[in-house]
Design a protein around this motif. Structure first.
Motif, short mmCIF file in Angstrom:
data_model
loop_
_atom_site.label_atom_id
_atom_site.label_comp_id
_atom_site.label_asym_id
_atom_site.label_seq_id
_atom_site.Cartn_x
_atom_site.Cartn_y
_atom_site.Cartn_z
N GLN A 65 55.34 150.88 -34.66
CA GLN A 65 56.39 149.76 -34.01
C GLN A 65 57.13 150.45 -32.53
N GLU A 66 56.97 151.74 -32.41
CA GLU A 66 57.51 152.32 -31.50
C GLU A 66 56.59 152.36 -30.35
N LEU A 67 55.46 152.28 -30.75
CA LEU A 67 54.42 152.19 -29.49
C LEU A 67 54.27 150.76 -29.14
N MET A 68 54.38 149.87 -29.84
CA MET A 68 54.23 148.49 -29.62
C MET A 68 55.19 147.90 -28.44
N VAL A 96 41.63 160.00 -36.36
CA VAL A 96 41.28 159.56 -34.75
C VAL A 96 40.84 158.27 -34.70
N ALA A 97 41.80 157.27 -33.90
CA ALA A 97 41.29 155.81 -33.86
C ALA A 97 41.17 155.74 -32.49
N HIS A 98 39.95 155.13 -32.09
CA HIS A 98 39.44 155.03 -30.92
C HIS A 98 38.46 153.84 -30.47
N GLN A 99 38.30 153.42 -29.50
CA GLN A 99 37.11 152.34 -29.34
C GLN A 99 36.06 152.74 -28.52
N HIS A 100 35.94 153.99 -28.21
CA HIS A 100 34.84 154.62 -27.59
C HIS A 100 34.33 155.67 -28.08
N THR A 101 33.61 156.63 -27.57
CA THR A 101 33.08 157.87 -28.12
C THR A 101 34.09 159.05 -28.09
N VAL A 102 34.26 159.73 -29.10
CA VAL A 102 35.09 160.86 -29.02
C VAL A 102 34.38 162.05 -29.54
N SER A 103 34.68 163.31 -29.35
CA SER A 103 34.12 164.43 -29.85
C SER A 103 35.00 165.26 -30.71
N ILE A 104 35.60 164.60 -31.65
CA ILE A 104 36.55 165.42 -32.61
C ILE A 104 36.44 164.45 -33.95
N GLY A 105 36.26 165.14 -35.08
CA GLY A 105 36.36 164.44 -36.42
C GLY A 105 34.93 164.04 -36.78
N GLU A 106 35.06 163.54 -37.87
CA GLU A 106 33.71 162.98 -38.53
C GLU A 106 33.69 161.64 -38.71
N LEU A 107 32.86 160.65 -38.31
CA LEU A 107 33.06 159.20 -38.34
C LEU A 107 33.27 158.99 -39.69
N ILE A 108 34.12 158.06 -40.20
CA ILE A 108 34.26 157.59 -41.44
C ILE A 108 34.26 155.99 -41.35
N LEU A 109 34.69 155.35 -40.50
CA LEU A 109 34.64 153.87 -40.25
C LEU A 109 34.19 153.41 -38.83
N PHE A 118 45.88 159.70 -34.52
CA PHE A 118 45.81 160.24 -33.16
C PHE A 118 44.90 159.09 -32.47
N VAL A 119 45.85 158.11 -31.71
CA VAL A 119 45.32 156.98 -31.17
C VAL A 119 44.89 157.23 -29.80
N ILE A 120 43.70 156.99 -29.48
CA ILE A 120 43.04 157.15 -27.91
C ILE A 120 42.86 156.05 -27.24
N VAL A 121 43.79 155.82 -26.23
CA VAL A 121 43.37 154.39 -25.43
C VAL A 121 43.13 154.99 -23.75
N PRO A 122 42.54 154.13 -23.11
CA PRO A 122 42.14 154.41 -21.82
C PRO A 122 43.39 155.18 -20.95
N ASN A 150 48.24 159.30 -28.43
CA ASN A 150 49.42 159.56 -28.81
C ASN A 150 49.23 159.52 -30.41
N PHE A 151 50.08 160.16 -31.22
CA PHE A 151 50.14 160.50 -32.67
C PHE A 151 51.13 159.37 -33.21
N ILE A 152 50.71 158.68 -34.17
CA ILE A 152 51.57 157.61 -34.97
C ILE A 152 51.23 157.81 -36.44
N TYR A 153 52.05 157.28 -37.21
CA TYR A 153 52.08 157.50 -38.53
C TYR A 153 52.11 155.98 -39.03
N TYR A 154 51.17 155.83 -40.01
CA TYR A 154 51.30 154.35 -40.34
C TYR A 154 51.16 154.51 -42.15
#
Length: 135
Positions: free
Chosen positions: A4-7, A55-68, A115-119, A123-127
């Protein structure tokens, strides 16, 4: 930091605000929560890390393993599983700031650390795994 703080705050002006990508992120996280929690528990139980990070993203990132995969699931966000150790190793979290980061790290049984990555940046969020109003 909670999502909510990032919205963007809605203002009563005539001008239509640009829809934040975080609106779709919140929708996807609610959908993904059971799967993400399962992976988080697995990471902790197997002794990989006590501090999973997703890590939440809409592009390609090189950290972590793909789960969804958003393309596979017809959603808007892809989620990858990682750990605090990988974030420190890759320099995303400064080793000197690790202790400070861990002070703000919420209980991983109740909250996903994302860790949310946007253009515009990242930033880090806790959900919460269980959002108020859900059974």
């Amino acid at each position: 930091m909670d999502i909510q703080e990032l919205m963007p705050q809605q203002e009563g002006g005539k001008e239509e605000q640009k829809k934040s990508p975080l609106v779709s992120l919140e929708k996807d996280l609610a959908l993904y929560a059971p799967s993400i929690k399962e992976v988080a528990v697995e990471i902790m139980v197997e002794g990989i890390s006590a501090n999973p990070i997703f890590v939440a993203h809409q592009h390609t990132v090189s950290i972590g393993e793909l789960i969804l995969d958003r393309k596979e699931l017809h959603t808007e966000w892809t989620i990858q599983a990682s750990t605090i150790e990988e974030f420190v190793e890759k320099g995303i979290i400064n080793p000197e700031k690790k202790a400070l980061f861990l002070k703000s790290y919420k209980k991983p049984e109740d909250y996903m650390c994302v860790f949310v990555i946007v253009p515009e940046g990242a930033n880090f969020i806790y959900y919460p795994y269980q959002v108020k109003g859900q059974a």
